[in-house]
Scaffold this active site. Sequence first.
Site, PDB file in Angstrom:
ATOM      1  N   LEU A 115      32.906  24.860 -51.202  1.00  0.00           N
ATOM      2  CA  LEU A 115      33.483  25.648 -50.114  1.00  0.00           C
ATOM      3  C   LEU A 115      34.625  24.809 -49.571  1.00  0.00           C
ATOM      4  O   LEU A 115      34.453  23.603 -49.357  1.00  0.00           O
ATOM      5  CB  LEU A 115      32.455  25.911 -49.011  1.00  0.00           C
ATOM      6  CG  LEU A 115      31.420  27.016 -49.261  1.00  0.00           C
ATOM      7  CD1 LEU A 115      30.365  26.995 -48.156  1.00  0.00           C
ATOM      8  CD2 LEU A 115      32.085  28.384 -49.329  1.00  0.00           C
ATOM      9  N   ASP A 116      35.789  25.407 -49.361  1.00  0.00           N
ATOM     10  CA  ASP A 116      36.907  24.593 -48.912  1.00  0.00           C
ATOM     11  C   ASP A 116      36.673  24.071 -47.491  1.00  0.00           C
ATOM     12  O   ASP A 116      35.741  24.478 -46.797  1.00  0.00           O
ATOM     13  CB  ASP A 116      38.234  25.346 -49.043  1.00  0.00           C
ATOM     14  CG  ASP A 116      38.348  26.533 -48.112  1.00  0.00           C
ATOM     15  OD1 ASP A 116      38.176  26.367 -46.897  1.00  0.00           O
ATOM     16  OD2 ASP A 116      38.632  27.653 -48.593  1.00  0.00           O
ATOM     17  N   TYR A 117      37.525  23.159 -47.084  1.00  0.00           N
ATOM     18  CA  TYR A 117      37.344  22.390 -45.845  1.00  0.00           C
ATOM     19  C   TYR A 117      37.104  23.280 -44.629  1.00  0.00           C
ATOM     20  O   TYR A 117      36.229  23.000 -43.798  1.00  0.00           O
ATOM     21  CB  TYR A 117      38.586  21.518 -45.637  1.00  0.00           C
ATOM     22  CG  TYR A 117      38.511  20.562 -44.468  1.00  0.00           C
ATOM     23  CD1 TYR A 117      37.589  19.530 -44.462  1.00  0.00           C
ATOM     24  CD2 TYR A 117      39.392  20.679 -43.392  1.00  0.00           C
ATOM     25  CE1 TYR A 117      37.533  18.632 -43.398  1.00  0.00           C
ATOM     26  CE2 TYR A 117      39.343  19.788 -42.339  1.00  0.00           C
ATOM     27  CZ  TYR A 117      38.413  18.770 -42.342  1.00  0.00           C
ATOM     28  OH  TYR A 117      38.357  17.894 -41.287  1.00  0.00           O
TER      29      TYR A 117
ATOM     30  N   ARG B 292      41.274  33.138 -50.027  1.00  0.00           N
ATOM     31  CA  ARG B 292      42.422  32.654 -49.244  1.00  0.00           C
ATOM     32  C   ARG B 292      43.739  32.914 -49.977  1.00  0.00           C
ATOM     33  O   ARG B 292      44.741  33.267 -49.351  1.00  0.00           O
ATOM     34  CB  ARG B 292      42.261  31.167 -48.932  1.00  0.00           C
ATOM     35  CG  ARG B 292      41.112  30.857 -47.977  1.00  0.00           C
ATOM     36  CD  ARG B 292      41.154  29.426 -47.469  1.00  0.00           C
ATOM     37  NE  ARG B 292      40.003  29.139 -46.638  1.00  0.00           N
ATOM     38  CZ  ARG B 292      39.923  29.434 -45.340  1.00  0.00           C
ATOM     39  NH1 ARG B 292      40.950  30.008 -44.729  1.00  0.00           N
ATOM     40  NH2 ARG B 292      38.833  29.141 -44.648  1.00  0.00           N
TER      41      ARG B 292
END
Length: 247
Positions: free
Chosen positions: A114-116, A198
């Site tokens: 999962l991105d930041y 995103r």
Amino acid sequence: MSRNVKKKSPQDIRLQVFLAHAGVASRRTSESMIQEGRVTVNGLIVSKMGIKVQNDDKICLDGMPVVAEQKLHYLALNKPPGYLCSSRDPQGRPLALELLPKTIKERLYNVGRLDYQSSGLIFFTNDGHFTARLSHPGSQIEKEYLVESTVPIPNQVIDEFLAGLTIADEQYRALRIERLGQKRLIIILLEGKNREIRKVFSHFHLHPSMLRRVRIGTIKLGELPEGECRLLSAKEKASLMSVEEKK
């Protein structure tokens, strides 16, 4: 790396596979560690793929001996925004690993990412086979996300994401999308490419104000508090491992 040539035996396995089975990291991350020169075999630095090792070889990562794990762990974490899915960060940002119980002495690593800034459900384990099974592109394991936008989301975004669109030579396609409001969607993906939602939103000049993964396969985030984790049950693990790969 140069080493004495040994007759291969049935116990020989590729170095990256050994590292994954030992709970160091996923196979892909283990390959990166090897290429970075962080792994030694019998005192010699290995930086290329292809070498095979045996049980009596001395393998070290960053100077620390690596041994095969005897106890396997399977955890589900509700990752908060602002935590990195990585074993280390030169910038010193908080790591999702730091939220796991300190009582677990084996080295764990995340299954997928999962991105930041994203939050929600992510698994941690030291079982390389479990990681490889869930990470395989053909695993066909659904991943469900709750997404909120800073502005209303046009129907065009939904239509094109479902039909499939190409961005920077990469194909993106959602399996299902449910509208919950003008700015709120449920998006279900199969493959879940890096930062897929995103990138699609950015393509339409949109920005997610919240992106939370709420389900992986049959496992739901449920009421697990943000920043907390729980053990996966044997039944939950079996349900993830039993999904048939797409041929």
